[in-house]
Design a protein around this motif. Sequence first.
Motif, mmCIF file in Angstrom:
data_model
loop_
_atom_site.group_PDB
_atom_site.id
_atom_site.type_symbol
_atom_site.label_atom_id
_atom_site.label_comp_id
_atom_site.label_asym_id
_atom_site.label_seq_id
_atom_site.Cartn_x
_atom_site.Cartn_y
_atom_site.Cartn_z
ATOM 1 N N TRP A 180 0.870 80.410 -65.167
ATOM 2 C CA TRP A 180 1.147 79.558 -64.010
ATOM 3 C C TRP A 180 0.831 78.099 -64.300
ATOM 4 O O TRP A 180 1.327 77.190 -63.629
ATOM 5 C CB TRP A 180 0.338 80.022 -62.803
ATOM 6 N N ARG A 181 0.012 77.840 -65.320
ATOM 7 C CA ARG A 181 -0.435 76.483 -65.625
ATOM 8 C C ARG A 181 0.692 75.572 -66.100
ATOM 9 O O ARG A 181 0.553 74.339 -66.064
ATOM 10 C CB ARG A 181 -1.546 76.538 -66.665
ATOM 11 N N VAL A 182 1.813 76.148 -66.560
ATOM 12 C CA VAL A 182 2.933 75.322 -67.029
ATOM 13 C C VAL A 182 3.609 74.618 -65.844
ATOM 14 O O VAL A 182 4.427 73.714 -66.066
ATOM 15 C CB VAL A 182 3.975 76.176 -67.787
ATOM 16 N N LEU A 183 3.280 75.005 -64.618
ATOM 17 C CA LEU A 183 3.934 74.432 -63.446
ATOM 18 C C LEU A 183 3.142 73.290 -62.822
ATOM 19 O O LEU A 183 3.525 72.790 -61.756
ATOM 20 C CB LEU A 183 4.164 75.523 -62.393
ATOM 21 N N TYR A 184 2.036 72.870 -63.510
ATOM 22 C CA TYR A 184 1.205 71.809 -62.941
ATOM 23 C C TYR A 184 0.718 70.879 -64.042
ATOM 24 O O TYR A 184 0.601 71.286 -65.209
ATOM 25 C CB TYR A 184 0.001 72.401 -62.199
ATOM 26 N N ASP A 185 0.426 69.621 -63.668
ATOM 27 C CA ASP A 185 -0.183 68.689 -64.611
ATOM 28 C C ASP A 185 -1.605 69.132 -64.905
ATOM 29 O O ASP A 185 -2.210 69.921 -64.154
ATOM 30 C CB ASP A 185 -0.202 67.274 -64.022
ATOM 31 N N GLU A 241 -8.315 75.331 -60.757
ATOM 32 C CA GLU A 241 -9.283 76.238 -61.402
ATOM 33 C C GLU A 241 -10.681 76.062 -60.823
ATOM 34 O O GLU A 241 -11.438 77.035 -60.698
ATOM 35 C CB GLU A 241 -9.296 75.978 -62.904
ATOM 36 N N GLN A 242 -11.019 74.826 -60.447
ATOM 37 C CA GLN A 242 -12.366 74.572 -59.931
ATOM 38 C C GLN A 242 -12.475 74.823 -58.428
ATOM 39 O O GLN A 242 -13.540 75.190 -57.936
ATOM 40 C CB GLN A 242 -12.759 73.120 -60.229
ATOM 41 N N GLU A 243 -11.371 74.635 -57.704
ATOM 42 C CA GLU A 243 -11.414 74.717 -56.242
ATOM 43 C C GLU A 243 -10.800 75.994 -55.696
ATOM 44 O O GLU A 243 -11.399 76.672 -54.846
ATOM 45 C CB GLU A 243 -10.681 73.507 -55.649
ATOM 46 N N ALA A 244 -9.634 76.340 -56.173
ATOM 47 C CA ALA A 244 -8.890 77.445 -55.571
ATOM 48 C C ALA A 244 -9.299 78.809 -56.111
ATOM 49 O O ALA A 244 -9.570 79.744 -55.344
ATOM 50 C CB ALA A 244 -7.395 77.230 -55.769
ATOM 51 N N LEU A 245 -9.316 78.965 -57.437
ATOM 52 C CA LEU A 245 -9.551 80.295 -58.021
ATOM 53 C C LEU A 245 -10.924 80.865 -57.661
ATOM 54 O O LEU A 245 -11.027 82.071 -57.355
ATOM 55 C CB LEU A 245 -9.378 80.234 -59.544
ATOM 56 N N PRO A 246 -11.998 80.065 -57.668
ATOM 57 C CA PRO A 246 -13.289 80.630 -57.240
ATOM 58 C C PRO A 246 -13.264 81.139 -55.801
ATOM 59 O O PRO A 246 -13.877 82.156 -55.489
ATOM 60 C CB PRO A 246 -14.263 79.457 -57.405
ATOM 61 N N GLU A 247 -12.562 80.444 -54.912
ATOM 62 C CA GLU A 247 -12.504 80.892 -53.521
ATOM 63 C C GLU A 247 -11.694 82.176 -53.394
ATOM 64 O O GLU A 247 -12.013 83.047 -52.583
ATOM 65 C CB GLU A 247 -11.905 79.795 -52.638
ATOM 66 N N VAL A 248 -10.642 82.295 -54.193
ATOM 67 C CA VAL A 248 -9.869 83.549 -54.192
ATOM 68 C C VAL A 248 -10.755 84.701 -54.642
ATOM 69 O O VAL A 248 -10.716 85.803 -54.072
ATOM 70 C CB VAL A 248 -8.628 83.422 -55.101
ATOM 71 N N GLU A 249 -11.558 84.443 -55.640
ATOM 72 C CA GLU A 249 -12.444 85.485 -56.164
ATOM 73 C C GLU A 249 -13.487 85.883 -55.130
ATOM 74 O O GLU A 249 -13.805 87.071 -54.967
ATOM 75 C CB GLU A 249 -13.126 84.978 -57.444
ATOM 76 N N GLU A 250 -14.011 84.874 -54.384
ATOM 77 C CA GLU A 250 -15.073 85.164 -53.426
ATOM 78 C C GLU A 250 -14.533 85.620 -52.070
ATOM 79 O O GLU A 250 -15.043 86.570 -51.478
ATOM 80 C CB GLU A 250 -15.930 83.907 -53.227
#
Length: 457
Positions: free
Chosen positions: A95-100, A108-117
Amino acid sequence: TEDGHRIGTLCVLDTEPRQVGEAGRRRLETLAQMAMDRIERHRSAAKLRERTEAAEASAEGISITDASGQFTYMNPAHAGLYGYDGPEELVGRSWRVLYDESEVRRLEQEALPEVEEQGVWRGTATGRRKDGSTFPQEITLTRRTSGGEGIICVVRNVTGRKRREQELTAAQERIELALESTGSFVFEVDYTSDEVTRYGPVARMLGVASDQIPSPGAYLETVVHPDDQAAFRRLFEDLRAGRRDAGAVTYRSVATEETRWIRDRAYAYDQEGGGRRIVGLSQDVTERETARRALKKSERQLRGLANSIPGVLYQLRVDPSGSAKDWSFTYVSERAREILGLDPSADDLHEQTLRRVAPGHREALLAASREAARQETTLNHEFLFERPDGEEVWLQAIAHPERASDGTLLFSGVMLDVTERKEAERALEERERLLQSINESVTDGIFQTSREGGLRY
């Protein structure tokens, strides 16, 4: 079913009647379970097809990633949002190819940790298309609960909404700038909820701190001058009751030590769900109201001064090249009623005045007026005038010319009643003629001396 719902009966047919024993019953239960498994698989497949079709047809981008972040599924809309021809260009890629890079780090710092928690994250991001261009988007990331680890991603392009928001913000800024520059604020009253919303420099206009703006209920008592409260209350009660749909009121604000004049223009309408709603504009008219009141005061003083002068003050608009019928008074004092016997407010006052000038004097007056207008010199002319009651009076018109800002020639002056002086002059002339006739009729010498003995005649 697994939920305990009975959806049918399993039947086994044979050519001979038999008794069903324990073993036979178990075999029937096994057959029933096999049939139910087959039915559930068909139902699950049908649901999956429906969901897949819905995802494929959705205008929103939908994708699924595995634990490593690679796409395992993507609908056409998701690929299209990023400028790709189809999902096959992205399935199997990260998915990283779709963003700067900066946006990848933020997610990675804001969204993914919240999804995990929390299991879900909703927010905004800036996507990068295949051609390198970017677009604003809303994202919902949900942790998968079945089918392995990974994330379900739903993306919506909000370019149009962002543009509208920017246009709305720009429009609001322009409105606020206009309100600020004109010393005004907009208010809106919802009588269903009794809520009042204000837009604009409310605090500055009322002369109070932003945290001290009066509540709607306290506005009348804390802002409106006691002498103006009745008119203020009457307007808004009429609007609320539907007795009228629009109105205005001017009142003094007592929120500060210095009195400020405010004018409210309000409009009311019925809401679809019932109840009345009012929108309006409050404008600081202190300078205008102060000037208006000063003008009224000066007008009263001028009228008093004009009425104290023993003559008719007037201002006459003149067209030197035009007919006298086109001339008109722009101002005539109230003394016209007393001296001329005419209404000073009459639209045709100039024509009435000319008609009542004695025939032998009218042309001389017009000629003198035209010459003064042509030369732009002072008019000083005496003429005989007949009042509506038939009384004849002698008038002396003295007027000075000046050019208005639009080039119009104006004569400002006074008409004096000089009847007594003219009668005195006529009496003197009569005495002189009498004396002359006496002198001519006697043969003796006649002389007159002063007290000192000097010869006077």
